[in-house]
Design a protein around this motif. Structure first.
Motif, PDB file in Angstrom:
ATOM      1  N   ALA A  51     129.316  54.518  11.520  1.00  0.00           N
ATOM      2  CA  ALA A  51     130.240  53.422  11.224  1.00  0.00           C
ATOM      3  C   ALA A  51     131.608  53.676  11.865  1.00  0.00           C
ATOM      4  O   ALA A  51     131.988  54.816  12.139  1.00  0.00           O
ATOM      5  N   THR A  52     132.341  52.596  12.082  1.00  0.00           N
ATOM      6  CA  THR A  52     133.718  52.644  12.582  1.00  0.00           C
ATOM      7  C   THR A  52     134.656  52.292  11.438  1.00  0.00           C
ATOM      8  O   THR A  52     134.411  51.321  10.707  1.00  0.00           O
ATOM      9  N   LEU A  53     135.725  53.050  11.275  1.00  0.00           N
ATOM     10  CA  LEU A  53     136.650  52.793  10.177  1.00  0.00           C
ATOM     11  C   LEU A  53     137.448  51.511  10.401  1.00  0.00           C
ATOM     12  O   LEU A  53     137.802  51.166  11.523  1.00  0.00           O
ATOM     13  N   ILE A  54     137.726  50.815   9.294  1.00  0.00           N
ATOM     14  CA  ILE A  54     138.606  49.649   9.298  1.00  0.00           C
ATOM     15  C   ILE A  54     139.934  50.077   8.686  1.00  0.00           C
ATOM     16  O   ILE A  54     139.969  50.602   7.575  1.00  0.00           O
ATOM     17  N   ASP A  55     141.001  49.842   9.400  1.00  0.00           N
ATOM     18  CA  ASP A  55     142.325  50.267   8.945  1.00  0.00           C
ATOM     19  C   ASP A  55     142.737  49.536   7.666  1.00  0.00           C
ATOM     20  O   ASP A  55     142.473  48.333   7.505  1.00  0.00           O
ATOM     21  N   ASN A  56     143.362  50.267   6.766  1.00  0.00           N
ATOM     22  CA  ASN A  56     143.888  49.725   5.517  1.00  0.00           C
ATOM     23  C   ASN A  56     145.362  50.118   5.401  1.00  0.00           C
ATOM     24  O   ASN A  56     145.689  51.182   4.883  1.00  0.00           O
ATOM     25  N   PRO A  57     146.268  49.267   5.877  1.00  0.00           N
ATOM     26  CA  PRO A  57     147.687  49.613   5.837  1.00  0.00           C
ATOM     27  C   PRO A  57     148.308  49.487   4.453  1.00  0.00           C
ATOM     28  O   PRO A  57     149.468  49.862   4.262  1.00  0.00           O
ATOM     29  N   ILE A  58     147.565  48.981   3.494  1.00  0.00           N
ATOM     30  CA  ILE A  58     148.102  48.764   2.152  1.00  0.00           C
ATOM     31  C   ILE A  58     147.931  50.004   1.282  1.00  0.00           C
ATOM     32  O   ILE A  58     148.886  50.529   0.719  1.00  0.00           O
ATOM     33  N   SER A  59     146.703  50.497   1.159  1.00  0.00           N
ATOM     34  CA  SER A  59     146.441  51.636   0.266  1.00  0.00           C
ATOM     35  C   SER A  59     145.679  52.767   0.954  1.00  0.00           C
ATOM     36  O   SER A  59     145.172  53.667   0.276  1.00  0.00           O
ATOM     37  N   THR A  60     145.551  52.705   2.275  1.00  0.00           N
ATOM     38  CA  THR A  60     144.996  53.756   3.135  1.00  0.00           C
ATOM     39  C   THR A  60     143.463  53.859   3.101  1.00  0.00           C
ATOM     40  O   THR A  60     142.833  54.010   4.145  1.00  0.00           O
ATOM     41  N   ALA A  61     142.837  53.800   1.916  1.00  0.00           N
ATOM     42  CA  ALA A  61     141.382  53.969   1.830  1.00  0.00           C
ATOM     43  C   ALA A  61     140.696  52.993   2.783  1.00  0.00           C
ATOM     44  O   ALA A  61     140.855  51.773   2.643  1.00  0.00           O
ATOM     45  N   PRO A  62     139.943  53.489   3.765  1.00  0.00           N
ATOM     46  CA  PRO A  62     139.437  52.605   4.819  1.00  0.00           C
ATOM     47  C   PRO A  62     138.211  51.812   4.401  1.00  0.00           C
ATOM     48  O   PRO A  62     137.437  52.216   3.532  1.00  0.00           O
ATOM     49  N   GLY A  63     138.043  50.679   5.053  1.00  0.00           N
ATOM     50  CA  GLY A  63     136.756  50.016   5.066  1.00  0.00           C
ATOM     51  C   GLY A  63     135.993  50.544   6.269  1.00  0.00           C
ATOM     52  O   GLY A  63     136.406  51.513   6.922  1.00  0.00           O
ATOM     53  N   PHE A  64     134.883  49.903   6.606  1.00  0.00           N
ATOM     54  CA  PHE A  64     134.136  50.340   7.783  1.00  0.00           C
ATOM     55  C   PHE A  64     133.246  49.223   8.299  1.00  0.00           C
ATOM     56  O   PHE A  64     132.881  48.299   7.565  1.00  0.00           O
ATOM     57  N   SER A  65     132.929  49.318   9.581  1.00  0.00           N
ATOM     58  CA  SER A  65     131.977  48.403  10.226  1.00  0.00           C
ATOM     59  C   SER A  65     130.790  49.211  10.696  1.00  0.00           C
ATOM     60  O   SER A  65     130.948  50.287  11.286  1.00  0.00           O
ATOM     61  N   ILE A  66     129.601  48.681  10.441  1.00  0.00           N
ATOM     62  CA  ILE A  66     128.377  49.301  10.941  1.00  0.00           C
ATOM     63  C   ILE A  66     127.447  48.182  11.363  1.00  0.00           C
ATOM     64  O   ILE A  66     127.211  47.235  10.618  1.00  0.00           O
ATOM     65  N   GLY A  67     126.936  48.273  12.583  1.00  0.00           N
ATOM     66  CA  GLY A  67     126.170  47.152  13.114  1.00  0.00           C
ATOM     67  C   GLY A  67     127.061  45.921  13.151  1.00  0.00           C
ATOM     68  O   GLY A  67     128.184  45.961  13.663  1.00  0.00           O
ATOM     69  N   ASN A  68     126.594  44.828  12.574  1.00  0.00           N
ATOM     70  CA  ASN A  68     127.395  43.603  12.521  1.00  0.00           C
ATOM     71  C   ASN A  68     127.945  43.341  11.122  1.00  0.00           C
ATOM     72  O   ASN A  68     128.286  42.207  10.778  1.00  0.00           O
ATOM     73  N   VAL A  69     128.038  44.391  10.308  1.00  0.00           N
ATOM     74  CA  VAL A  69     128.509  44.260   8.930  1.00  0.00           C
ATOM     75  C   VAL A  69     129.871  44.942   8.786  1.00  0.00           C
ATOM     76  O   VAL A  69     130.032  46.103   9.169  1.00  0.00           O
ATOM     77  N   HIS A  70     130.820  44.204   8.223  1.00  0.00           N
ATOM     78  CA  HIS A  70     132.182  44.681   8.053  1.00  0.00           C
ATOM     79  C   HIS A  70     132.457  44.796   6.554  1.00  0.00           C
ATOM     80  O   HIS A  70     132.463  43.793   5.837  1.00  0.00           O
ATOM     81  N   VAL A  71     132.671  46.028   6.088  1.00  0.00           N
ATOM     82  CA  VAL A  71     132.720  46.329   4.661  1.00  0.00           C
ATOM     83  C   VAL A  71     134.164  46.543   4.239  1.00  0.00           C
ATOM     84  O   VAL A  71     134.840  47.452   4.749  1.00  0.00           O
ATOM     85  N   MET A  72     134.623  45.717   3.267  1.00  0.00           N
ATOM     86  CA  MET A  72     136.036  45.690   2.931  1.00  0.00           C
ATOM     87  C   MET A  72     136.254  45.747   1.427  1.00  0.00           C
ATOM     88  O   MET A  72     135.337  45.502   0.640  1.00  0.00           O
ATOM     89  N   ALA A  73     137.482  46.033   1.055  1.00  0.00           N
ATOM     90  CA  ALA A  73     137.842  46.138  -0.355  1.00  0.00           C
ATOM     91  C   ALA A  73     137.822  44.769  -1.031  1.00  0.00           C
ATOM     92  O   ALA A  73     137.907  43.726  -0.375  1.00  0.00           O
TER      93      ALA A  73
END
Length: 239
Positions: free
Chosen positions: A127-149
């Motif tokens: 997976a590739t990390l998704i930046d979280n400038p608010i609270s740091t804990a990252p989301g992530f993308s894997i394949g065509n799925v983007h996983v967020m808070a």
């Protein structure tokens, strides 16, 4: 329309119980529309492993992108990351880069980077990390799925981080005409007009305002000239 397609998967018992109102789908729909990606489906599932796995697999095969919200926090019921890993049949581990981000964040905050908080650094392999400038804990993308808070402010920041990396199409535009008639009165001519403009989508939305009934007729598409032409016809039909 040939624009890329997307689905939204909202995860959480708190949504299904009515305790929390989902605003993330509404926000995502507007952002995707501006980016030229068509949001085609939205689902809400409970905090159950099999439900999340099944939904991710179904949606990721049907649409170009899947966006999820909820279930990536530090508590025992935050199982989204594990479910995504299972859906893609890949291991999940504490990622060194995610651990470093979180360690630095909690060091700055003067809080312990304990085992619960370390759970937020567990990322599926590949997976590739998704930046979280608010609270740091990252989301992530894997394949065509983007996983967020699930927290709206954090979700919105993560969407802003992801969208520039996605190829969109022409922005989806819309115009509307208010008609002070019921849907039953406008349905037949409106359907005939829609058939004349197969490259556009047209929808009717009834309203009741101060005791008066009417219908908002909406025309959507990517070609402003075609939308303008359809609106001119609508104005003539329902003048």
């Amino acid at each position: 329309m040939s624009n890329p397609t997307a689905a939204m998967l909202v995860i959480g018992d708190e949504i299904l119980s009515g305790r929390t109102r989902d605003s993330n789908t509404h926000f995502l729909a507007g952002e995707l529309t501006r980016h030229g990606i068509r949001l085609m489906e939205a689902r809400v599932v409970s905090d159950e492993m099999e439900a999340i796995i099944a939904a991710v697999r179904a949606l990721s095969t049907r649409f170009d992108h899947v966006f999820t919200s909820g279930g990536i926090g530090p508590t025992h019921d935050d199982i989204t990351a594990d479910a995504i890993a299972a859906a893609f049949e890949t291991p999940i581990t504490h990622r060194a880069d995610a651990m470093a981000l979180l360690q630095a964040h909690y060091d700055r905050s003067g809080m312990e980077f304990n085992a619960a908080r370390q759970r937020m650094a567990r990322i599926p392999d590949g997976a590739t990390l998704i930046d979280n400038p608010i609270s740091t804990a990252p989301g992530f993308s894997i394949g065509n799925v983007h996983v967020m808070a699930g927290v709206p402010r954090v979700f919105e920041a993560m969407v802003a981080s992801v969208l520039p990396s996605l190829t969109g199409g022409d922005p989806l535009l819309s115009q509307s005409l208010r008609v002070d008639r019921g849907e039953g009165d406008v349905a037949t001519p409106f359907a005939a007009l829609a058939a004349e403009f197969p490259d556009l989508t047209m929808g009717s939305y009834p309203f009741n305002q101060n005791g008066a009934f009417g219908t908002n007729l909406v025309v959507r598409g990517t070609d402003p000239g075609r939308i303008d032409a359809a609106m001119v016809r609508l104005a003539v039909l329902f003048a």
